[in-house]
Design an enzyme around this catalytic site. Structure first.
Site, short mmCIF file in Angstrom:
data_model
loop_
_atom_site.label_atom_id
_atom_site.label_comp_id
_atom_site.label_asym_id
_atom_site.label_seq_id
_atom_site.Cartn_x
_atom_site.Cartn_y
_atom_site.Cartn_z
N GLY A 257 0.81 -1.21 0.00
CA GLY A 257 0.00 0.00 0.00
C GLY A 257 0.85 1.26 0.00
N CYS B 83 5.50 -5.72 1.47
CA CYS B 83 5.84 -4.31 1.31
C CYS B 83 5.29 -3.43 2.44
CB CYS B 83 5.45 -3.82 -0.08
SG CYS B 83 6.61 -2.55 -0.63
N LEU B 84 4.21 -2.67 2.24
CA LEU B 84 3.67 -1.90 3.37
C LEU B 84 3.30 -2.88 4.49
CD1 LEU B 84 2.80 1.04 4.25
CD2 LEU B 84 0.48 0.32 3.70
N PHE C 174 10.01 3.62 1.73
CA PHE C 174 10.28 3.49 3.16
C PHE C 174 10.90 2.11 3.36
CE2 PHE C 174 7.01 6.66 2.81
CZ PHE C 174 7.33 7.59 3.78
N HIS D 144 8.13 -7.59 -3.98
CA HIS D 144 6.86 -8.04 -4.56
C HIS D 144 6.94 -9.41 -5.22
CE1 HIS D 144 4.57 -4.44 -3.68
NE2 HIS D 144 5.74 -3.85 -3.77
N GLU E 176 4.64 -11.20 -6.07
CA GLU E 176 3.59 -11.33 -7.11
C GLU E 176 4.05 -10.76 -8.44
OE1 GLU E 176 3.74 -9.03 -4.89
OE2 GLU E 176 3.00 -7.13 -5.67
N1 LIG Z 1 4.64 -1.16 -2.40
C1 LIG Z 1 4.39 -0.79 -1.13
O1 LIG Z 1 3.64 -1.42 -0.40
C2 LIG Z 1 5.05 0.49 -0.68
C3 LIG Z 1 5.12 0.66 0.80
C4 LIG Z 1 5.39 2.10 1.24
N2 LIG Z 1 4.34 2.96 0.82
C5 LIG Z 1 6.74 2.56 0.70
O2 LIG Z 1 6.81 3.40 -0.15
O3 LIG Z 1 7.75 2.08 1.15
#
Ligand SMILES: NC(=O)CC[C@H](N)C(=O)O
Length: 388
Positions: A249, A278-279, A323, A362, A364
């Site tokens: 996200g 990720c997030l 991040f 990722h 996926e």
């Molecule tokens: N692809 C993501 O889930 C990104 C996670 C978060 N927003 C970042 O920029 O690190």
């Protein structure tokens, strides 16, 4: 960087300005208007439609370092969300004419139809080098075929934008009501598959989920119930899941501390298998007591090498994050399992005393290599173990 001129060169119908006053003239693509956000870059050579529809790009405009964007057109299938989410795109060349048997629409028309603004004719190498050395700046793309631009006002707008740090975008990019997902992975022969024999039930918390994650789970016989970002731990557990998935996200993971992080902590404590991407990885780390921070240089591309230290295997991964979890902040009960071979940053972790693990990248793909699909199998393996 040479001093910017505020007089548009002949034929300029768009401009990109950065908060530091840099001005990049170009030709407008897609919708007309103005958009403000963070300017980042992605080095993938394929998958612009998947990238533009990835909800993790909310609040960002994407510089594509690959010059041939538009070459396979767009279709109704290669999407990670119903609509594009990235604010806009920055391109080297004019959009290439589509040439692909699956193409339904020109990329330019698709952008315009979805109100997405872009600029072509930008020196994307110069821009990318600037982002690499000084970080991802705030910027504005303005597309105006009249060729009139108020550059000082645009620069002021870029400076007024608060920046992604501290910004919670997950709630706004989540679904508002839950739904069931049964579309499985795509194949050339049959298009998208369907969930067959549902062996496991996964509740996926949607912080801006990419569809290909859900398709991967469905392809491994998981019936997936997708729920909004603010769903409580009690509500998730009442659905009696075999496993819980924390999605990717947009925005700053630390800004989700009031709702997502405490919920995830309870879900991990419940002892159910939990997998985050990720997030989801960043928020799991926060829930386990680690810290996150903004990166100097984000990772966005489809060729990032990562080492799984539990197996010693190196995989080439698809990435999109700005991040990162601070690897020095991991508490004793958390093991680092994956590292980026580009910059040594943390790319995966697991709880030592609970069936919970996550990766920063990722698996996926969409777009990108499939080396990391094994992680979905690892999750289903944990589910099977917990059930037996
Ligand atoms: N692809 C993501 O889930 C990104 C996670 C978060 N927003 C970042 O920029 O690190």
């Amino acid at each position: 960087m040479s001093a910017p001129t505020h007089t548009p060169p002949p034929g300029a119908s768009a401009v990109l300005v950065l908060a530091d006053g840099s001005v990049f003239w170009g030709r407008g693509v897609g919708a007309r208007g103005e958009v403000v956000g963070e300017v980042c870059f992605n080095t993938s050579i394929t998958g612009y439609q998947e990238i533009m529809t990835d909800p993790s790009y909310a609040g960002q405009m994407i510089t594509f370092t690959f010059p041939h964007i538009g070459n396979v057109g767009t279709n109704d299938e290669d999407i990670e969300n119903a609509k594009p989410v990235a604010l806009g795109c920055i391109l080297r060349q004019d959009i290439t004419e589509p040439s692909n048997y699956r193409a339904r629409k020109h990329f330019n028309d698709w952008l315009a139809e979805h109100g997405r603004i872009g600029i072509a004719g930008v020196d994307t190498r110069r821009l990318t080098k600037r982002i690499r050395t000084e970080g991802a700046p705030n910027g504005v793309i303005c597309h105006n075929p009249d060729g009139t631009f108020d550059i000082p006002a645009l620069i002021a707008k870029a400076n007024e934008w608060p920046g992604l740090e501290g910004m919670d975008l997950a709630k706004d990019n989540s679904c508002t009501t839950g739904y069931d997902w049964d579309e499985a992975l795509w194949s050339r022969e049959g298009g998208y598959g369907k969930l067959g024999n549902a062996k496991h039930h996964v509740v996926a918390i949607d912080y801006g989920v990419k569809r290909n994650i859900l398709r991967n789970l469905a392809s491994l016989d998981c019936k997936v119930s997708v729920v909004p970002a603010t769903t409580t731990a009690e509500e998730v557990l009442a659905m009696n899941p075999d496993g819980i998935f924390l999605s990717n996200g947009p925005g700053d993971p630390a800004a989700t501390g009031e709702y997502a992080v405490p919920t995830i902590k309870k879900l991990i404590d419940s002892g159910k298998p939990v997998f985050g991407i990720c997030l989801g990885h960043q928020m799991m780390a926060l829930a386990l007591g680690a810290k996150t921070k903004k990166m100097d240089v984000g990772h966005r591309g489809a060729n990032h090498p990562v080492k799984d230290t539990t197996t010693g295997v190196v995989e080439i991964t698809s990435q999109n994050h700005g991040f990162v979890v601070d690897k020095d902040s991991l508490p004793d009960n958390v093991e680092a399992t994956h590292f980026s071979l580009f910059d040594g940053s943390l790319a995966g972790l697991r709880a030592k005393d609970k069936p919970a693990f996550a990766v920063q990248y990722h698996p996926e793909a969409s777009p990108g290599p499939h080396d990391s699909h094994y992680l979905f199998k690892r999750f289903v393996g944990l589910i099977e173990e917990a059930k037996s």
